[in-house]
Design an enzyme around this catalytic site. Structure first.
Site, mmCIF file in Angstrom:
data_model
loop_
_atom_site.group_PDB
_atom_site.id
_atom_site.type_symbol
_atom_site.label_atom_id
_atom_site.label_comp_id
_atom_site.label_asym_id
_atom_site.label_seq_id
_atom_site.Cartn_x
_atom_site.Cartn_y
_atom_site.Cartn_z
ATOM 1 N N GLN A 17 -0.835 42.954 -6.351
ATOM 2 C CA GLN A 17 -1.998 43.769 -6.390
ATOM 3 C C GLN A 17 -2.252 44.913 -7.341
ATOM 4 O O GLN A 17 -1.166 45.044 -8.131
ATOM 5 C CB GLN A 17 -2.100 44.706 -5.144
ATOM 6 C CG GLN A 17 -3.300 45.541 -4.512
ATOM 7 C CD GLN A 17 -2.878 46.654 -3.576
ATOM 8 O OE1 GLN A 17 -2.974 47.904 -4.098
ATOM 9 N NE2 GLN A 17 -2.673 46.466 -2.468
ATOM 10 N N HIS A 45 -4.183 48.132 -9.531
ATOM 11 C CA HIS A 45 -5.129 49.089 -9.461
ATOM 12 C C HIS A 45 -6.290 48.958 -10.458
ATOM 13 O O HIS A 45 -6.227 48.681 -11.458
ATOM 14 C CB HIS A 45 -4.311 50.395 -9.941
ATOM 15 C CG HIS A 45 -3.290 51.101 -8.850
ATOM 16 N ND1 HIS A 45 -2.281 51.942 -9.207
ATOM 17 C CD2 HIS A 45 -3.342 50.831 -7.483
ATOM 18 C CE1 HIS A 45 -1.765 52.213 -8.045
ATOM 19 N NE2 HIS A 45 -2.341 51.639 -6.928
ATOM 20 N N GLU A 91 -7.345 47.584 -6.126
ATOM 21 C CA GLU A 91 -7.645 48.788 -5.126
ATOM 22 C C GLU A 91 -8.120 49.806 -6.331
ATOM 23 O O GLU A 91 -7.837 49.862 -7.265
ATOM 24 C CB GLU A 91 -6.389 49.087 -4.682
ATOM 25 C CG GLU A 91 -6.445 50.441 -4.002
ATOM 26 C CD GLU A 91 -5.121 51.008 -3.662
ATOM 27 O OE1 GLU A 91 -4.868 51.990 -2.767
ATOM 28 O OE2 GLU A 91 -4.247 50.500 -4.095
ATOM 29 N N GLU A 107 -5.521 50.174 3.257
ATOM 30 C CA GLU A 107 -4.106 50.336 3.384
ATOM 31 C C GLU A 107 -3.607 51.613 3.047
ATOM 32 O O GLU A 107 -2.317 52.095 3.366
ATOM 33 C CB GLU A 107 -3.352 49.433 2.373
ATOM 34 C CG GLU A 107 -3.620 49.815 0.970
ATOM 35 C CD GLU A 107 -2.710 49.336 -0.201
ATOM 36 O OE1 GLU A 107 -2.079 48.031 0.240
ATOM 37 O OE2 GLU A 107 -2.886 49.401 -1.279
ATOM 38 N N GLN A 138 2.102 49.205 3.551
ATOM 39 C CA GLN A 138 2.430 49.424 2.140
ATOM 40 C C GLN A 138 3.752 50.531 2.168
ATOM 41 O O GLN A 138 3.249 51.648 2.338
ATOM 42 C CB GLN A 138 1.270 50.027 1.282
ATOM 43 C CG GLN A 138 1.358 50.478 0.013
ATOM 44 C CD GLN A 138 0.116 51.117 -0.727
ATOM 45 O OE1 GLN A 138 -0.196 51.053 -1.877
ATOM 46 N NE2 GLN A 138 -0.503 52.076 0.104
ATOM 47 N N ASP A 195 4.067 51.172 -7.405
ATOM 48 C CA ASP A 195 2.526 51.593 -7.852
ATOM 49 C C ASP A 195 2.366 52.996 -8.243
ATOM 50 O O ASP A 195 1.180 53.647 -8.712
ATOM 51 C CB ASP A 195 1.528 51.536 -6.548
ATOM 52 C CG ASP A 195 1.982 52.576 -5.398
ATOM 53 O OD1 ASP A 195 3.172 52.964 -5.441
ATOM 54 O OD2 ASP A 195 1.213 52.790 -4.568
ATOM 55 N N SER A 222 2.285 47.299 -5.306
ATOM 56 C CA SER A 222 0.941 47.470 -4.285
ATOM 57 C C SER A 222 0.195 48.367 -5.384
ATOM 58 O O SER A 222 -0.509 49.466 -4.964
ATOM 59 C CB SER A 222 1.487 48.349 -3.360
ATOM 60 O OG SER A 222 2.257 49.491 -3.448
#
Length: 555
Positions: free
Chosen positions: A143, A145, A172, A223, A298, A337, A364
């Site tokens: 995933q 950002h 995200e 999430e 998460q 993350d 994440s």
């Protein structure tokens, strides 16, 4: 102090010595995995009801104990699981002759204290061995950002397009200015589907707005619904496990994928750790999630990684919480993350704990933007590290979902993502994205390279957009009308995905043909050498051919 030894003078200037460290402080919960205040595993069941758990009688349960006892522990297997010696269970986790199905069958009967008792027997290599076998989905993923300091939509769309093109399965965003959220979500929706059909996107903001955007088809998953391991932290947040479960059902009923969020150290940071170990409290969060029927979690000390990072064995505890999640047969988006250190060596070492065994989402939130633009406080690695990550995949023959790309192709996809959003803005009556902004976003490193927008004008337009009930269908129409038919079809397919609900399965993602890939049809089958996910065949040929590699034909 007298004359300094020169090597110590040099060491004192090393980046790692800018980090904060603290000795264990039991009373406030600054202990990673083994507090003397952690309870001893126990269970007593009568007529299918848990009457005692980890040394507490039912009448002594707090609300988290009650939730776990009534909604998480499988009472028909609990006494069997609890009777097995914890060291034996730890050995089962790394034993290739014990299948994942048998471990998951037993693990749902374990209490929070039993999980801690098992996991504290395991070193980081053994925890990674367990993760390799226990993650739900066979194929690891990643995933990203996608944020920027200015909430600049053209740049968000270009960055989302590049992130999808580079191989991420989820993206995200969040905001610098709260009211920008719908515009940021729209930017990721359009840019993401330009870069990779089937890319799941979310916008992490206040929960009611986040749910509204999802119901309107502007986002695909959520999430950032947080759960905590002590009752007082829940109370301070005006929440309970029941309210969080209700919110999760609201997302699921509208076809939105949902994960909860938690992480070792949050209760310490909020001052209510009750002297318990961080891992014990985090396992309570994992079990709240399981009991709520949510497909995943998460965790990996999300947003509070500096707390476990400051104590002995803290990064081991972070890996252990990830393993506890997959032990509960939940999807795990395993952190990495948020940066927690000034040391690039520490950052990479922390990331390797998840990269080497593979998780459902290794990051994440890999920062697909320069960390100065990362509104989630900066990831362990960012867009400046792409080439290093590609080389790590090639060095170790391990897949973190990053694809080698050509500069000219990235320029083209970034430009298309920004132009597609420009077209949508025109059709929806939003403030214009200028050709200057599109050009800047195409070639930008980050928001420092972007012109400023008229923020008050943007915010007024966003409010109007939401008042008139704009949905993903309006986005489809706008894209099709302006000739972006392929992107329009991808956005429409994502809306169809919410209706069918197939991506609500554990560990679900879409491939580029909009096939759901999840634990139900891509179940992890690792059972030792020669089994499980292997980076081989066409995928290996693709990932080993990085742009920097010299071809024999070129010599």
């Amino acid at each position: 102090m007298g004359k300094r030894q020169k090597r110590f003078e040099v060491l004192a200037e090393r980046a790692v010595n800018q980090d904060g460290f603290i000795k264990e402080w039991i009373d406030v919960g600054l202990v990673a995995m083994d507090s003397p205040n952690d309870p001893t595993p126990s269970i007593k069941i009568e007529n299918g009801t848990v009457l005692e758990m980890d040394g507490k009688r039912r009448e002594e349960f707090d609300m988290i104990d009650t939730w776990i006892a009534d909604h998480c522990i499988e009472t028909d297997v609990a006494e069997e699981a609890m009777a097995i010696d914890s060291l034996q269970i730890a050995r089962m986790l790394v034993d290739i002759s014990v299948p994942r199905t048998e471990i998951v069958r037993l693990s749902v009967g374990m209490t929070p204290a039993k999980y801690v008792d098992v996991l504290k027997h395991m070193n980081v290599v053994e925890l990674m061995m367990a993760m390799q076998k226990l993650r739900p989905r066979r194929t690891p993923s990643n995933q990203a950002h996608v944020t920027n300091l200015k909430d600049t939509p053209a740049l968000l769309a270009a960055d989302a397009a590049e992130a999808g093109y580079r191989g991420f399965s989820e993206i995200e965003t969040t905001v610098g200015v709260g009211r920008y959220a719908p515009m940021n979500a729209l930017s990721l929706l359009v840019g993401g589907q330009t870069g990779r059909p089937g890319l799941l996107a979310q916008c992490a903001v206040e929960e009611a707005l986040e749910l509204t955007m999802g119901m309107r088809g502007l986002t695909h998953y959520a999430e950032t619904v947080s759960v905590y391991g002590t009752e007082q932290v829940f109370v301070d947040g005006d929440d309970t496990p029941w309210s969080k479960a209700f919110l999760a059902s609201a997302y699921a009923s509208r076809g939105l994928k949902m994960r909860f969020t938690s992480g070792t150290g949050s209760e310490v940071q909020m001052g209510y750790a009750e002297g318990k170990s961080m891992l014990y409290l985090e396992i309570r969060c994992v079990m709240i999630t399981k009991g709520a029927g949510v497909q995943g979690l998460q965790n990996g000390s999300i947003s509070v990684i500096g707390v476990p990072g400051a104590v002995p064995s803290g990064i081991r505890a972070v890996l252990a919480e990830n393993v506890a999640t997959v032990l509960n047969d939940l999807e795990v988006a395993s952190g990495n993350d948020q940066t927690f250190t000034h040391s690039p060596i520490r950052n990479t070492a922390r990331m390797l704990m998840q990269f080497l065994p593979g998780t459902d989402f290794i990051f994440s939130g890999y920062s697909s933007v320069p960390n100065y633009d990362n509104m989630f406080a900066g990831s362990t690695h960012d867009c400046d590290d792409y080439d290093d990550m590609l080389v790590l995949q090639r060095d170790l023959q391990i897949d973190m979902s990053l694809l080698p790309v050509k500069e000219e192709d990235v320029i083209a996809i970034r430009n298309k993502g920004a132009r597609a959003l420009q077209a949508v803005f025109n059709e929806l009556g939003l403030p214009l994205i200028t050709d200057e902004e599109v050009e800047a976003a195409t070639y930008a490193h980050g928001s420092k390279d972007m012109p400023d927008r008229n923020v008050p004008e943007d915010l007024r337009a966003i409010d109007e957009l939401m008042k008139r009930g704009t949905t993903g269908v309006d986005v489809v129409r706008a894209l099709a009308k302006r000739g972006f038919n392929d992107v329009a079809q991808s956005v429409l397919n994502m809306l169809k995905g919410k209706v069918t609900g197939d991506y609500l399965h554990t560990s679900a993602i879409f491939d580029e043909n909009f096939n759901v890939v999840a634990a139900v049809n891509d179940l992890n089958d690792y059972n030792g050498p020669g089994t499980g996910y292997r980076l081989e065949g066409e995928r290996w040929e693709l990932l080993k051919n990085i742009p920097a590699a010299i071809s024999p034909e070129d010599i």
